[in-house]
Design a protein around this motif. Structure first.
Motif, PDB file in Angstrom:
ATOM      1  N   GLU A 358       1.927  -0.650   4.995  1.00  0.00           N
ATOM      2  CA  GLU A 358       2.781  -1.746   5.428  1.00  0.00           C
ATOM      3  C   GLU A 358       2.745  -2.845   4.381  1.00  0.00           C
ATOM      4  O   GLU A 358       1.679  -3.179   3.852  1.00  0.00           O
ATOM      5  CB  GLU A 358       2.292  -2.287   6.771  1.00  0.00           C
ATOM      6  CG  GLU A 358       3.108  -3.441   7.316  1.00  0.00           C
ATOM      7  CD  GLU A 358       2.531  -3.993   8.607  1.00  0.00           C
ATOM      8  OE1 GLU A 358       2.045  -5.141   8.591  1.00  0.00           O
ATOM      9  OE2 GLU A 358       2.533  -3.263   9.607  1.00  0.00           O
ATOM     10  N   GLY A 363       6.634  -1.346   7.607  1.00  0.00           N
ATOM     11  CA  GLY A 363       5.739  -0.223   7.375  1.00  0.00           C
ATOM     12  C   GLY A 363       6.465   1.112   7.389  1.00  0.00           C
ATOM     13  O   GLY A 363       7.510   1.279   8.032  1.00  0.00           O
ATOM     14  N   THR A 411       8.201   0.832  10.890  1.00  0.00           N
ATOM     15  CA  THR A 411       7.858  -0.285  11.765  1.00  0.00           C
ATOM     16  C   THR A 411       8.279  -1.601  11.127  1.00  0.00           C
ATOM     17  O   THR A 411       8.256  -1.744   9.893  1.00  0.00           O
ATOM     18  CB  THR A 411       6.352  -0.331  12.048  1.00  0.00           C
ATOM     19  OG1 THR A 411       5.638  -0.519  10.819  1.00  0.00           O
ATOM     20  CG2 THR A 411       5.889   0.943  12.718  1.00  0.00           C
TER      21      THR A 411
END
Length: 450
Positions: A358, A363, A411
């Motif tokens: 990340e 991420g 993410t």
């Protein structure tokens, strides 16, 4: 641990009485100090007191005089602690009484031992019929009783926490803190009459105990549960159709996790193992969205994961997991925070690894699994978790006998993203300021030449 009954029935006025007695003890020590100073210690100050034996006696007389003075300090501190204790326990008991009164006002009754139950004697005929025949009403009553019981139990726990702090203070206040005053195990001349100070000092010592010599602060916990079984069925028709069913038979479940932190650095690890069988089913069609999910599994699972993060700027993780048993289940969900669809079925054993990184709140991760046994799995979707982080990804796998699966996840953490952007803006502003200062300095230099 003090019980509910003890908290509600103890005469707390005895604490202020004890404080007054310790005030009297301090006054008596003061009287003894005055007498000793005049009739004993004063001899060592006279013109006839000289020589080696006189010097040795004077040193002992000085130490004894200081003990009388320190005894007064300690006695006054104990009196103050008793008054602090009285104030704290009176306040906590009022909160417990308030919780009890609120529970009674909500239709509950609370026993002398602090057990909350529904007061059926106050029911109307309609409520009594619903209580006997309506599962939803019964569930709402159980939830209300549980909620009030938790509040009462928390108030009792708060008293227990305070009691432990008091025990710590009274244990510490009598410890001789000066080993160079000529006595061992004497009175405490640095005694403090403040409960919060002793609690703060204990907390500071605990933090030091968890901090490694190189500055890393550690935390961890382990939870292990054994055999267990149960089931539940719920439904909520108030805002559309929604319900769930769950059944489980656990052999064991063990989890160990810990963290190491130092400044912006954070290292975290978790190991989890489970054995047993579980089955769940959920459905919903209401103002929140549409949900349909069913899943059943039986077997053994294990997982190990490690993470390394540096503030909001980035981090990496690696994970390994395994499963031996059977599992099956379709699912679909469409809400404002999640859109997912998938299905799986498998029998055998599988193991996998996953990893990712990340940067600035964004991420990327990937996973791969090897399967020994027939099965197939596919899912795709995105969702927002409880921490406000968005997940987008999918997983696909197939195995006639031997096979595997691969997965991808992206993410986005808005909090970390905005925090990193803010730091970047600050850095840019600092750089612009530095350039401006430099140009101003050049201007001033050129002006001085002219």
């Amino acid at each position: 641990m003090p019980t509910y009954h003890e908290i509600m029935t103890t005469d707390l006025s005895t604490l202020t009485t004890a404080a007054e007695h310790w005030d009297d003890v301090a006054k008596k020590f003061h009287t003894q100090e005055t007498t000793y100073r005049r009739d004993v210690h004063g001899i060592s100050l006279g013109p006839t007191s000289a020589g080696l034996s006189a010097n040795a006696a004077k040193a002992r007389f000085d130490a004894t005089l200081k003990e009388f003075q320190k005894a007064q300090t300690e006695a006054k501190a104990i009196a103050s602690l008793f008054r602090d204790m009285h104030t704290q326990f009176v306040d906590l008991r009022k909160k417990l009484e308030s919780a009890r009164d609120d529970a009674v006002a909500d239709g509950m009754k609370v026993s002398d031992q602090g057990v909350v139950s529904y007061d059926t004697e106050k029911m109307s005929q309609g409520e009594r019929a619903a209580y006997v025949h309506d599962p939803d009403y019964q569930e709402s009553i159980r939830n209300a009783v549980s909620s009030w019981q938790q509040r009462v139990d928390q108030c009792v726990k708060d008293v227990d926490d305070a009691d432990q702090g008091v025990d710590l203070a009274f244990t510490t206040v009598v410890i001789d803190s000066d080993v160079s005053d000529g006595t061992i195990g004497g009175f405490n001349g640095k005694a403090q009459g403040d409960l919060k100070k002793y609690e703060a000092e204990a907390a500071a010592e605990a933090r030091k105990a968890h901090t490694k010599p190189d500055g890393w602060d550690s935390e961890g916990k382990v939870k292990v549960t054994g055999l267990g079984a149960g089931y539940s069925v719920t439904s909520d028709p108030k805002y559309g159709k929604e319900g769930s069913a769950k059944a489980y038979a656990d052999l064991f479940h063990a989890t160990a996790q810990g963290t190491l932190t130092k400044g912006d650095w954070k290292l975290a690890g978790i190991a989890d193992g489970y054995g047993g069988a579980r089955a769940t089913a959920n459905y919903g069609f209401n103002n929140k969205g549409v949900v349909g999910k069913a899943e059943a599994s039986a077997g053994l699972r294990g997982l190990v994961e490690g993470r390394a993060e540096y503030g909001p700027y980035g981090g990496v993780y690696v994970r390994a997991d395994g499963f031996a048993g059977a599992e099956v289940g379709p699912n679909a969900k469409v809400t404002k925070d999640e859109v997912t669809v998938g299905a799986k079925g498998f029998a055998g054993a599988k193991g996998g690894v996953a990893g990712g990184g990340e940067v600035a709140g964004i991420g990327f991760g990937a996973s791969a699994e090897g399967w020994a046994g027939p099965g197939a799995e596919a899912w795709w979707g995105y969702k927002k978790d409880e921490d406000g982080k968005y997940h987008l990804g999918g997983k696909f796998g197939a195995s006639p006998v031997l096979g595997g699966a691969v997965g991808l996840e992206i993410t986005v953490d808005p909090h970390k993203l905005s925090e990193t952007a803010g730091d970047a803006a600050d850095a840019l502003g600092d750089a612009a300021g530095a350039v401006g200062d430099g140009l101003s300095s050049v201007k001033d230099s050129v002006t001085s030449w002219l």
